[in-house]
Design a protein around this motif. Structure first.
Motif, PDB file in Angstrom:
ATOM      1  N   GLN A  79       1.089  -0.835   0.115  1.00 45.99           N
ATOM      2  CA  GLN A  79       0.369   0.063  -0.189  1.00 45.99           C
ATOM      3  C   GLN A  79       0.653   1.158   0.139  1.00 45.99           C
ATOM      4  OE1 GLN A  79      -2.077   0.146   3.518  1.00 45.99           O
ATOM      5  NE2 GLN A  79      -1.021  -0.867   4.684  1.00 45.99           N
ATOM      6  N   SER A  80       2.152   1.180   0.402  1.00 43.92           N
ATOM      7  CA  SER A  80       2.847   2.622   0.562  1.00 43.92           C
ATOM      8  C   SER A  80       3.359   2.968  -0.332  1.00 43.92           C
ATOM      9  CB  SER A  80       4.238   2.028   2.010  1.00 43.92           C
ATOM     10  OG  SER A  80       4.804   1.067   1.072  1.00 43.92           O
ATOM     11  N   ASP A  81       3.788   1.651  -1.285  1.00 48.13           N
ATOM     12  CA  ASP A  81       4.662   1.818  -2.826  1.00 48.13           C
ATOM     13  C   ASP A  81       3.590   2.205  -3.379  1.00 48.13           C
ATOM     14  OD1 ASP A  81       7.064   0.291  -2.488  1.00 48.13           O
ATOM     15  OD2 ASP A  81       5.930  -0.296  -1.545  1.00 48.13           O
ATOM     16  N   LEU A  82       2.404   1.834  -3.430  1.00 44.18           N
ATOM     17  CA  LEU A  82       1.884   2.322  -4.709  1.00 44.18           C
ATOM     18  C   LEU A  82       0.726   3.420  -4.244  1.00 44.18           C
ATOM     19  CD1 LEU A  82      -0.940  -1.110  -4.763  1.00 44.18           C
ATOM     20  CD2 LEU A  82       0.401  -0.591  -6.028  1.00 44.18           C
ATOM     21  N   ARG A  83       0.856   4.029  -2.713  1.00 46.66           N
ATOM     22  CA  ARG A  83       0.082   5.517  -2.560  1.00 46.66           C
ATOM     23  C   ARG A  83       1.884   6.267  -3.383  1.00 46.66           C
ATOM     24  NH1 ARG A  83       1.152   5.124   2.335  1.00 46.66           N
ATOM     25  NH2 ARG A  83       2.262   6.679   2.579  1.00 46.66           N
ATOM     26  N   ARG A  84       2.525   6.013  -3.223  1.00 45.56           N
ATOM     27  CA  ARG A  84       4.114   6.659  -4.067  1.00 45.56           C
ATOM     28  C   ARG A  84       3.940   6.548  -5.243  1.00 45.56           C
ATOM     29  NH1 ARG A  84       7.439  10.577  -2.398  1.00 45.56           N
ATOM     30  NH2 ARG A  84       9.572  10.533  -3.685  1.00 45.56           N
ATOM     31  N   LEU A  85       3.331   5.734  -6.207  1.00 46.45           N
ATOM     32  CA  LEU A  85       3.095   5.875  -7.565  1.00 46.45           C
ATOM     33  C   LEU A  85       2.292   6.252  -7.640  1.00 46.45           C
ATOM     34  CD1 LEU A  85       3.833   3.794  -9.899  1.00 46.45           C
ATOM     35  CD2 LEU A  85       2.462   2.446  -9.561  1.00 46.45           C
ATOM     36  N   LEU A  86       0.692   6.291  -7.034  1.00 42.50           N
ATOM     37  CA  LEU A  86      -0.322   7.564  -7.587  1.00 42.50           C
ATOM     38  C   LEU A  86       0.718   8.883  -7.333  1.00 42.50           C
ATOM     39  CD1 LEU A  86      -3.164   5.465  -5.951  1.00 42.50           C
ATOM     40  CD2 LEU A  86      -2.553   5.705  -8.521  1.00 42.50           C
ATOM     41  N   ASP A  87       1.365   9.168  -6.235  1.00 45.64           N
ATOM     42  CA  ASP A  87       1.959  10.713  -6.147  1.00 45.64           C
ATOM     43  C   ASP A  87       3.323  10.962  -7.022  1.00 45.64           C
ATOM     44  OD1 ASP A  87       2.596  12.562  -4.616  1.00 45.64           O
ATOM     45  OD2 ASP A  87       4.757  11.630  -4.110  1.00 45.64           O
ATOM     46  N   LEU A  88       2.939  10.047  -7.398  1.00 46.22           N
ATOM     47  CA  LEU A  88       4.639  10.420  -8.721  1.00 46.22           C
ATOM     48  C   LEU A  88       3.610  10.451 -10.104  1.00 46.22           C
ATOM     49  CD1 LEU A  88       7.522   7.468  -7.450  1.00 46.22           C
ATOM     50  CD2 LEU A  88       7.288   9.842  -7.160  1.00 46.22           C
TER      51      LEU A  88
END
Length: 272
Positions: A79-88
């Motif tokens: 979930q943290s990586d996906l949140r980071r991906l969406l933010d980028l």
């Protein structure tokens, strides 16, 4: 002809998307990478089943159900990586998205200051946590608490003052980017797998570096004065201040430095 071009484009885009997911999670460890590869393989098998001339409705339905369930499990795990991906994606930082973030300029003075400060705090058994951003472009929402903005020139004296026992910021981490201290008192996320032999500072160093591969974390133990260096979720300890300078210099020149290979190639000397 057009249908073949569309199919080739579809396969190419799917391959690029899979490569993007793997590249964004390459610092999460071999086990997580294996889970993602297994999930992508399951998706490919499901696609191949759908392409068959003879219908296989039961197999197709089972594979679709497995893809859905495994996808939800991976979404929870990452979930943290996906949140980071969406933010980028939303911010348009394509260089960071592709893992080619700009690396900050470091010189020997910055390496010497961090190493010297860590050595002094080690001698006095003063706990410290120094997070060095090599290109992960860490943001406030990547931390449990973003800390106090400083934007100050990096110096040995400032590091010693921040981690003084009388400083209200000494329990958190200092974020260093380039030759400047960005913030202090930063509370980092802890490692997912907690080790009993490690304290909170070491768990925080492992936790942030297992989420972001282009950063380092220097730890000085308050109890023993031991110096440690974390990268990509691995912790090298104990090391001397001179050994720390060597590792910092190597890592800043080459972000792809692997602490496991480094330890195997050269065993660290005992801490003084």
């Amino acid at each position: 002809m057009v249908s073949w071009l569309l199919r080739a484009l579809d396969i190419l885009l799917a391959f690029l998307l899979g490569f993007l997911v793997l590249s964004r999670t390459r610092g999460r460890g071999a086990r997580t990478q294996g889970l993602i590869k297994g999930y992508l393989l399951l998706v490919v098998v499901g696609w191949l089943v759908q392409q068959q001339q003879a219908p296989l409705p039961l197999t197709d339905r089972l594979i679709q159900a497995m893809v859905l369930i495994c996808g939800l499990a991976l979404a929870f795990l990452l979930q943290s990586d996906l949140r980071r991906l969406l933010d980028l994606l939303g911010s348009g930082r394509w260089g960071q998205l592709l893992g080619r973030g700009p690396q900050s300029f470091y010189n020997q003075d910055a390496v010497s200051m961090i190493g010297e400060a860590a050595g002094r705090m080690s001698q006095n058994r003063r706990g410290a946590l120094i997070l060095v951003d090599l290109g992960s472009d860490l943001q406030d929402d990547d931390f449990l608490t973003p800390g106090i903005p400083m934007d100050a020139v990096l110096s040995i004296e400032l590091l010693l003052n921040v981690f003084s026992v009388h400083s209200p910021l000494h329990d958190g981490a200092v974020l260093v980017r380039g030759e400047r201290i960005v913030s202090a008192g930063v509370i980092l996320p802890l490692a997912r797998q907690k080790a009993i032999r490690f304290g909170t500072r070491h768990l925080a160093a492992v936790g942030i570096t297992e989420r972001f591969d282009q950063c380092l974390c220097v730890v000085v133990s308050e109890e023993t004065g031991t110096i440690s260096l974390a990268q990509r979720g691995h912790l090298e300890r104990p090391i001397t201040s001179n050994r720390l300078k060597e590792l910092l210099g190597t890592a800043m020149e080459n972000v792809a430095w692997d602490p496991v290979e480094s330890t195997a190639a050269r065993r660290p000397r005992k801490a003084s």
